[in-house]
Design a protein around this motif. Structure first.
Motif, PDB file in Angstrom:
ATOM      1  N   ILE A 199       9.871 102.158 -14.804  1.00  0.00           N
ATOM      2  CA  ILE A 199      11.276 102.015 -15.164  1.00  0.00           C
ATOM      3  C   ILE A 199      11.452 100.750 -15.982  1.00  0.00           C
ATOM      4  O   ILE A 199      11.031  99.665 -15.570  1.00  0.00           O
ATOM      5  CB  ILE A 199      12.154 101.969 -13.894  1.00  0.00           C
ATOM      6  CG1 ILE A 199      11.986 103.281 -13.115  1.00  0.00           C
ATOM      7  CG2 ILE A 199      13.610 101.691 -14.241  1.00  0.00           C
ATOM      8  CD1 ILE A 199      12.567 103.248 -11.726  1.00  0.00           C
ATOM      9  N   LYS A 200      12.076 100.908 -17.136  1.00  0.00           N
ATOM     10  CA  LYS A 200      12.348  99.766 -18.012  1.00  0.00           C
ATOM     11  C   LYS A 200      13.473  98.932 -17.410  1.00  0.00           C
ATOM     12  O   LYS A 200      14.473  99.458 -16.926  1.00  0.00           O
ATOM     13  CB  LYS A 200      12.755 100.278 -19.396  1.00  0.00           C
ATOM     14  CG  LYS A 200      12.771  99.214 -20.448  1.00  0.00           C
ATOM     15  CD  LYS A 200      11.362  98.812 -20.825  1.00  0.00           C
ATOM     16  CE  LYS A 200      11.385  97.786 -21.927  1.00  0.00           C
ATOM     17  NZ  LYS A 200      10.223  96.940 -21.926  1.00  0.00           N
ATOM     18  N   LEU A 201      13.301  97.619 -17.408  1.00  0.00           N
ATOM     19  CA  LEU A 201      14.303  96.698 -16.871  1.00  0.00           C
ATOM     20  C   LEU A 201      15.002  95.975 -18.013  1.00  0.00           C
ATOM     21  O   LEU A 201      14.464  95.861 -19.120  1.00  0.00           O
ATOM     22  CB  LEU A 201      13.639  95.687 -15.934  1.00  0.00           C
ATOM     23  CG  LEU A 201      12.915  96.290 -14.732  1.00  0.00           C
ATOM     24  CD1 LEU A 201      12.158  95.210 -13.977  1.00  0.00           C
ATOM     25  CD2 LEU A 201      13.881  97.020 -13.824  1.00  0.00           C
ATOM     26  N   LEU A 202      16.188  95.476 -17.723  1.00  0.00           N
ATOM     27  CA  LEU A 202      16.933  94.695 -18.710  1.00  0.00           C
ATOM     28  C   LEU A 202      16.563  93.231 -18.561  1.00  0.00           C
ATOM     29  O   LEU A 202      16.570  92.697 -17.454  1.00  0.00           O
ATOM     30  CB  LEU A 202      18.436  94.860 -18.487  1.00  0.00           C
ATOM     31  CG  LEU A 202      18.962  96.295 -18.544  1.00  0.00           C
ATOM     32  CD1 LEU A 202      20.401  96.343 -18.063  1.00  0.00           C
ATOM     33  CD2 LEU A 202      18.852  96.829 -19.953  1.00  0.00           C
ATOM     34  N   ASP A 203      16.234  92.602 -19.652  1.00  0.00           N
ATOM     35  CA  ASP A 203      15.915  91.173 -19.654  1.00  0.00           C
ATOM     36  C   ASP A 203      17.043  90.454 -20.372  1.00  0.00           C
ATOM     37  O   ASP A 203      17.223  90.589 -21.575  1.00  0.00           O
ATOM     38  CB  ASP A 203      14.585  90.933 -20.372  1.00  0.00           C
ATOM     39  CG  ASP A 203      14.159  89.475 -20.368  1.00  0.00           C
ATOM     40  OD1 ASP A 203      14.905  88.618 -19.837  1.00  0.00           O
ATOM     41  OD2 ASP A 203      13.077  89.184 -20.902  1.00  0.00           O
TER      42      ASP A 203
END
Length: 177
Positions: A49-53
């Motif tokens: 799952i791609k996370l927000l940075d």
């Protein structure tokens, strides 16, 4: 080797020997292993799952709580609980009943704030869902406290955070129905 290379090598052997080789079938042992592997693959759930940075050195995941509209929570394996400020919980329709256990929490800046311990019906990130998740609803004085996705959710899964890629790899074994 590729299948084409293999087939060419078999053709050369057949030609040099003047015979036609019979293809080998799958052995009973291999068939049993393949069957067991297929069963395992059907119950293991794995995804990245791609996370927000946001540039602050923390990563946020998009999470749905109690089936509501998704929100962003900071992924924090150092936090024991999913944590929400009172105002956000109220906006999401999360009720803190009179029987909610009072707790005192130490937040990242070292200050101690009061909160209430409740149980959320569900928390979902991607295709990973946990039910009956403990959650701390922080007191109203915690106006700048972040929303945290802590171990009361993460602990239900095997996970690996890859900060260089800004993603979390999640895995679980689904219980048989």
């Amino acid at each position: 080797r590729t299948d084409d290379e293999f087939n060419a090598a078999v053709g050369e052997i057949e030609e040099s020997l003047g015979i036609k080789l019979k293809p080998l079938g799958e052995s009973k042992s291999l068939a049993r292993i393949r069957s067991n592997l297929e069963k395992l693959e059907s119950i293991v759930l794995s995804d990245t799952i791609k996370l927000l940075d946001r540039g602050s050195g923390t990563f946020e995941a998009t999470v749905s709580i109690n089936g509501k509209e998704p929100i962003e929570l900071v992924v924090d394996s150092g936090a024991s609980l999913v944590t929400l400020p009172a105002k956000l919980a109220e906006e999401m329709g999360i009720r803190v009943g009179p029987d909610a256990r009072p707790i005192r929490m130490t937040i990242a800046d070292g200050s101690i704030i009061p909160g209430k311990l409740i149980v959320l019906d569900s928390v979902r990130m991607g295709q990973f869902e946990a039910t009956n998740v403990e959650c701390a609803i922080l007191g109203r004085e915690a106006v700048n406290a972040p929303n945290l996705l802590g171990m009361s959710f993460l602990g239900d899964f095997k996970f690996e955070l890859d900060a260089s890629k800004g993603e979390i790899k999640m895995m679980t074994i689904e219980a048989e129905q």
